[in-house]
Scaffold this motif. Structure first.
Motif, mmCIF file in Angstrom:
data_model
loop_
_atom_site.group_PDB
_atom_site.id
_atom_site.type_symbol
_atom_site.label_atom_id
_atom_site.label_comp_id
_atom_site.label_asym_id
_atom_site.label_seq_id
_atom_site.Cartn_x
_atom_site.Cartn_y
_atom_site.Cartn_z
ATOM 1 N N ASN A 173 7.777 2.160 -0.239
ATOM 2 C CA ASN A 173 8.025 1.117 0.756
ATOM 3 C C ASN A 173 6.776 0.313 1.084
ATOM 4 O OD1 ASN A 173 10.375 3.232 2.579
ATOM 5 N ND2 ASN A 173 10.715 1.881 0.845
ATOM 6 N N LYS A 174 5.639 0.936 0.974
ATOM 7 C CA LYS A 174 4.389 0.267 1.320
ATOM 8 C C LYS A 174 3.985 -0.767 0.274
ATOM 9 C CE LYS A 174 -0.423 1.217 2.639
ATOM 10 N NZ LYS A 174 -1.440 2.285 2.870
ATOM 11 N N PHE A 175 4.240 -0.467 -1.003
ATOM 12 C CA PHE A 175 3.696 -1.314 -2.058
ATOM 13 C C PHE A 175 4.744 -2.056 -2.895
ATOM 14 C CE2 PHE A 175 0.400 2.056 -1.521
ATOM 15 C CZ PHE A 175 -0.604 1.231 -1.034
ATOM 16 N N GLN A 176 6.029 -1.781 -2.709
ATOM 17 C CA GLN A 176 7.028 -2.448 -3.547
ATOM 18 C C GLN A 176 7.115 -3.947 -3.243
ATOM 19 O OE1 GLN A 176 10.115 0.104 -1.559
ATOM 20 N NE2 GLN A 176 11.426 -1.661 -1.942
ATOM 21 N N ASP A 177 6.725 -4.368 -2.066
ATOM 22 C CA ASP A 177 6.577 -5.777 -1.708
ATOM 23 C C ASP A 177 7.837 -6.568 -2.044
ATOM 24 O OD1 ASP A 177 5.614 -8.171 -0.868
ATOM 25 O OD2 ASP A 177 4.168 -8.444 -2.496
ATOM 26 N N ARG A 178 8.920 -6.187 -1.412
ATOM 27 C CA ARG A 178 10.188 -6.873 -1.641
ATOM 28 C C ARG A 178 10.147 -8.317 -1.134
ATOM 29 N NH1 ARG A 178 15.226 -5.675 -3.184
ATOM 30 N NH2 ARG A 178 16.962 -6.783 -2.214
ATOM 31 N N ALA A 179 9.290 -8.573 -0.160
ATOM 32 C CA ALA A 179 9.232 -9.912 0.429
ATOM 33 C C ALA A 179 8.746 -10.962 -0.567
ATOM 34 C CB ALA A 179 8.340 -9.906 1.659
ATOM 35 N N SER A 180 7.692 -10.640 -1.336
ATOM 36 C CA SER A 180 7.150 -11.639 -2.256
ATOM 37 C C SER A 180 7.643 -11.449 -3.680
ATOM 38 C CB SER A 180 5.617 -11.604 -2.245
ATOM 39 O OG SER A 180 5.132 -10.521 -3.008
ATOM 40 N N GLY A 181 7.905 -10.209 -4.092
ATOM 41 C CA GLY A 181 8.309 -9.940 -5.475
ATOM 42 C C GLY A 181 7.173 -9.999 -6.468
ATOM 43 N N ASP A 182 5.944 -10.128 -5.997
ATOM 44 C CA ASP A 182 4.798 -10.244 -6.901
ATOM 45 C C ASP A 182 4.565 -8.945 -7.681
ATOM 46 O OD1 ASP A 182 4.470 -12.760 -5.872
ATOM 47 O OD2 ASP A 182 2.660 -12.297 -4.714
ATOM 48 N N TYR A 183 4.053 -9.088 -8.886
ATOM 49 C CA TYR A 183 3.623 -7.949 -9.705
ATOM 50 C C TYR A 183 2.279 -7.479 -9.174
ATOM 51 C CZ TYR A 183 2.906 -5.335 -14.118
ATOM 52 O OH TYR A 183 2.713 -4.360 -15.078
ATOM 53 N N ASN A 184 2.137 -6.163 -8.941
ATOM 54 C CA ASN A 184 0.893 -5.623 -8.388
ATOM 55 C C ASN A 184 0.567 -4.291 -9.052
ATOM 56 O OD1 ASN A 184 2.623 -3.735 -7.185
ATOM 57 N ND2 ASN A 184 2.706 -4.849 -5.242
ATOM 58 N N GLU A 185 -0.463 -3.614 -8.567
ATOM 59 C CA GLU A 185 -0.886 -2.355 -9.177
ATOM 60 C C GLU A 185 0.193 -1.286 -9.077
ATOM 61 O OE1 GLU A 185 -4.631 -1.077 -7.679
ATOM 62 O OE2 GLU A 185 -5.739 -2.820 -8.423
ATOM 63 N N PHE A 186 0.956 -1.307 -8.016
ATOM 64 C CA PHE A 186 2.066 -0.356 -7.868
ATOM 65 C C PHE A 186 3.037 -0.495 -9.040
ATOM 66 C CE2 PHE A 186 6.488 0.192 -6.477
ATOM 67 C CZ PHE A 186 6.477 1.511 -6.043
ATOM 68 N N TRP A 187 3.427 -1.727 -9.340
ATOM 69 C CA TRP A 187 4.365 -1.944 -10.442
ATOM 70 C C TRP A 187 3.698 -1.728 -11.800
ATOM 71 C CZ3 TRP A 187 9.117 -1.811 -8.926
ATOM 72 C CH2 TRP A 187 9.503 -2.349 -7.710
ATOM 73 N N ALA A 188 2.440 -2.128 -11.939
ATOM 74 C CA ALA A 188 1.741 -1.939 -13.208
ATOM 75 C C ALA A 188 1.651 -0.469 -13.583
ATOM 76 C CB ALA A 188 0.344 -2.550 -13.128
ATOM 77 N N GLY A 189 1.526 0.400 -12.573
ATOM 78 C CA GLY A 189 1.471 1.832 -12.819
ATOM 79 C C GLY A 189 2.802 2.430 -13.219
ATOM 80 N N ARG A 190 3.861 1.640 -13.137
ATOM 81 C CA ARG A 190 5.208 2.090 -13.508
ATOM 82 C C ARG A 190 5.770 1.227 -14.622
ATOM 83 N NH1 ARG A 190 3.626 3.264 -8.737
ATOM 84 N NH2 ARG A 190 4.355 5.150 -7.669
ATOM 85 N N ASP A 191 4.876 0.747 -15.478
ATOM 86 C CA ASP A 191 5.231 -0.127 -16.588
ATOM 87 C C ASP A 191 4.687 0.495 -17.875
ATOM 88 O OD1 ASP A 191 5.609 -2.138 -18.437
ATOM 89 O OD2 ASP A 191 4.883 -3.747 -17.131
ATOM 90 N N TYR A 192 5.587 1.002 -18.715
ATOM 91 C CA TYR A 192 5.159 1.690 -19.941
ATOM 92 C C TYR A 192 4.449 0.754 -20.916
ATOM 93 C CZ TYR A 192 8.063 5.692 -18.572
ATOM 94 O OH TYR A 192 8.604 6.759 -17.912
ATOM 95 N N LEU A 193 4.625 -0.558 -20.744
ATOM 96 C CA LEU A 193 3.928 -1.484 -21.631
ATOM 97 C C LEU A 193 2.416 -1.297 -21.529
ATOM 98 C CD1 LEU A 193 4.732 -3.865 -23.562
ATOM 99 C CD2 LEU A 193 4.085 -5.388 -21.686
ATOM 100 N N ASN A 194 1.952 -0.809 -20.389
ATOM 101 C CA ASN A 194 0.522 -0.592 -20.168
ATOM 102 C C ASN A 194 0.055 0.781 -20.649
ATOM 103 O OD1 ASN A 194 0.459 -3.099 -18.826
ATOM 104 N ND2 ASN A 194 1.101 -2.133 -16.907
ATOM 105 N N GLN A 195 0.964 1.552 -21.286
ATOM 106 C CA GLN A 195 0.622 2.928 -21.640
ATOM 107 C C GLN A 195 1.002 3.259 -23.083
ATOM 108 O OE1 GLN A 195 2.185 5.652 -18.590
ATOM 109 N NE2 GLN A 195 2.268 3.940 -17.156
ATOM 110 N N LEU A 196 0.928 2.269 -23.967
ATOM 111 C CA LEU A 196 1.409 2.469 -25.335
ATOM 112 C C LEU A 196 0.310 2.751 -26.355
ATOM 113 C CD1 LEU A 196 4.097 -0.369 -25.574
ATOM 114 C CD2 LEU A 196 4.461 2.047 -25.055
ATOM 115 N N ASP A 197 -0.937 2.705 -25.956
ATOM 116 C CA ASP A 197 -2.025 2.821 -26.930
ATOM 117 C C ASP A 197 -1.986 4.113 -27.723
ATOM 118 O OD1 ASP A 197 -2.901 0.383 -26.130
ATOM 119 O OD2 ASP A 197 -4.617 1.107 -24.978
ATOM 120 N N ASP A 198 -1.566 5.206 -27.098
ATOM 121 C CA ASP A 198 -1.600 6.506 -27.764
ATOM 122 C C ASP A 198 -0.257 6.942 -28.321
ATOM 123 O OD1 ASP A 198 -4.316 6.797 -27.204
ATOM 124 O OD2 ASP A 198 -3.914 7.623 -25.216
#
Length: 464
Positions: free
Chosen positions: A62-87
């Motif tokens: 609830n603190k970081f999902q930022d429903r008001a703006s919808g912006d992409y942030n570190e909270f969402w980046a940490g839940r995006d497998y596209l950022n974790q494919l190197d290995d």
């Protein structure tokens, strides 16, 4: 893992609950967000349950999902497998459906694009809804090879994509060298005035300087089937002429919308539709079934027109250019149909439901859709009449090149666009040069005819 086969995988929670800065729920799950998933799966030991609610659901989601703006942030980046494919080293048999409006197909396609060349990869798609594993024989070959080491040669099979075609069983897919189809190339379609009823959509015209307006229905909005089948102030609709041949779309369309809003915030929804509409047309008719006339769709927050991470309030009346991708697709639109681009604000099945009344002005000159079409621009059969001239005439200059047939009832002359209002002669010559190069690459003309077309354009008075 040595091998895996993700089926309709959720690879980014941002892409589950946001689209290009806009808060968006999975189809039909109105208002759902990432914290709703917590409520579904939270159990654990009773003595730690409240701790999990306080620290994870409230203190993190609830603190970081930022429903008001919808912006992409570190909270969402940490839940995006596209950022974790190197290995990732696992051989991947990816499976998804093009009419999955729960976990939309971009979840798979975006991952596959990164894994190409990194691991053995085959993509399987069907035309149904959420779920649907590849055929058992395909999975058996895959896991026999990569889990049990059976040398069955599947990694050397040049067929890297399998797609169940329209009307076919998902267990009987058609093979292709890859997805998107390697023969697909972008085709830009521009808008012609009249969207309040039905405007034009074509690849064979220049953009028109005109503005047209829609009014957001907000929390009174009907579903897309109702919007697409009758003129109303809540949408703008632009359609191609009746297609004189099939059109095979393969890949991810991109839409650019030039818009001005009457308020600092607005929803933006776009649907690519197949007409005549063949599914439900009632206000509450679902557009998420396998027989939907929705080809593909997408959503965006105009406040994020220049940044996904830092949206900014709109200045009422000021025009902004908003460019974003629709959902990936692979579909053959049959001859006799029309392709429509529908621009609207609130999508009742997917977006937030604000108060009605926000006006959106759409600038036609800055609005277009780029479709990945197998065969590229020459394969778009959007000519309303047959050009019967025997040779290609550029302005008043006869090039001497035979006016050969292209897709449907189109000919080379249709692609020259010498009757359009070109702002200068150089732009027209550049256009004819591009068309001539496409014709040469497609084997429609030879080198001598290629030069003749460009020479005729240069000698013409078009744009002078």
């Amino acid at each position: 893992l040595e091998g895996n086969s993700p089926v309709a995988p959720s690879t980014s929670y941002y892409h589950c609950y946001r689209s290009n800065g806009l808060a968006r729920n999975p189809g039909g799950w109105i208002g759902e967000d990432i914290d709703c998933l917590f409520d579904y799966i939270s159990s654990g030991y009773p003595d730690t349950r409240q701790y999990c609610i306080d620290t994870v659901r409230i203190g993190e989601m609830n603190k970081f999902q930022d429903r008001a703006s919808g912006d992409y942030n570190e909270f969402w980046a940490g839940r995006d497998y596209l950022n974790q494919l190197d290995d990732v080293k696992a051989a991947t048999l990816m499976a998804h459906a093009f009419n999955d409006w729960n976990v939309v197909p971009e979840h798979s396609v975006r991952i596959s694009e990164v894994l190409k060349g990194q691991v053995p990869l085959v993509q399987y798609f069907h035309q149904g809804g959420h779920g649907g594993a590849p055929p058992l024989e395909m999975m058996n070959l895959w896991f026999s090879r990569f889990l049990y080491g059976v040398e069955n040669g599947i990694e050397d099979d040049p067929r890297r994509a399998w797609i169940a075609r329209e009307g076919d069983s998902r267990f009987d897919p058609t093979p292709y060298p890859d997805y998107p189809n390697p023969a697909a190339a972008p085709v830009e379609l521009v808008l012609q005035p009249g969207g309040a009823t039905t405007g034009g959509l074509t690849s064979l015209a220049l953009p028109v300087a005109a503005d047209e307006t829609l009014v957001d229905a907000g929390d009174t909005a009907c579903n897309a089937g109702w919007l697409a089948t009758q003129p109303n102030e809540n949408r703008l609709l632009y359609t191609t002429p009746v297609l004189s041949d099939n059109v095979h779309i393969s890949g991810t369309p991109t839409v650019s919308v030039r818009l001005a809003a009457s308020k600092p915030a607005a929803n933006l929804s776009v649907a690519l539709v197949r007409l005549p509409w063949t599914s439900g047309t009632g206000c509450n008719s679902s557009t998420r079934g396998t027989t939907t006339s929705i080809i593909t769709r997408g959503w965006a927050d105009p406040q994020n027109h220049s940044s996904l991470t830092a949206g900014e309030p709109l200045v009422p009346g000021e025009f902004y250019d908003v460019t974003f991708q629709l959902q990936p697709d692979d579909q053959v639109i049959p001859a006799g149909s029309r392709i429509g681009l529908m621009v609207f604000a609130t999508d009742h099945e997917f977006t937030i439901h604000p108060a009605p009344g926000t006006e959106l002005a759409v600038g036609l000159a800055g609005t277009s859709v780029e479709l990945p079409v197998v065969g590229g621009p020459l394969a778009m059969p959007v000519c309303e009449a047959v050009d019967t001239r025997e040779t290609v005439v550029v302005g008043d200059v006869d090039s001497g090149v035979p006016n050969r047939a292209l897709a449907g009832n189109c000919t080379i002359n249709d692609h020259i666009l010498d009757a359009e209002s070109w702002s200068n002669h150089g732009l027209f010559v550049d256009h004819v040069t591009d068309v001539s190069s496409e014709l040469l690459a497609a084997g429609v003309i030879d080198n001598t005819e290629h030069a003749a077309l460009i020479r005729a354009a240069a000698q013409s008075d078009v744009g002078r």
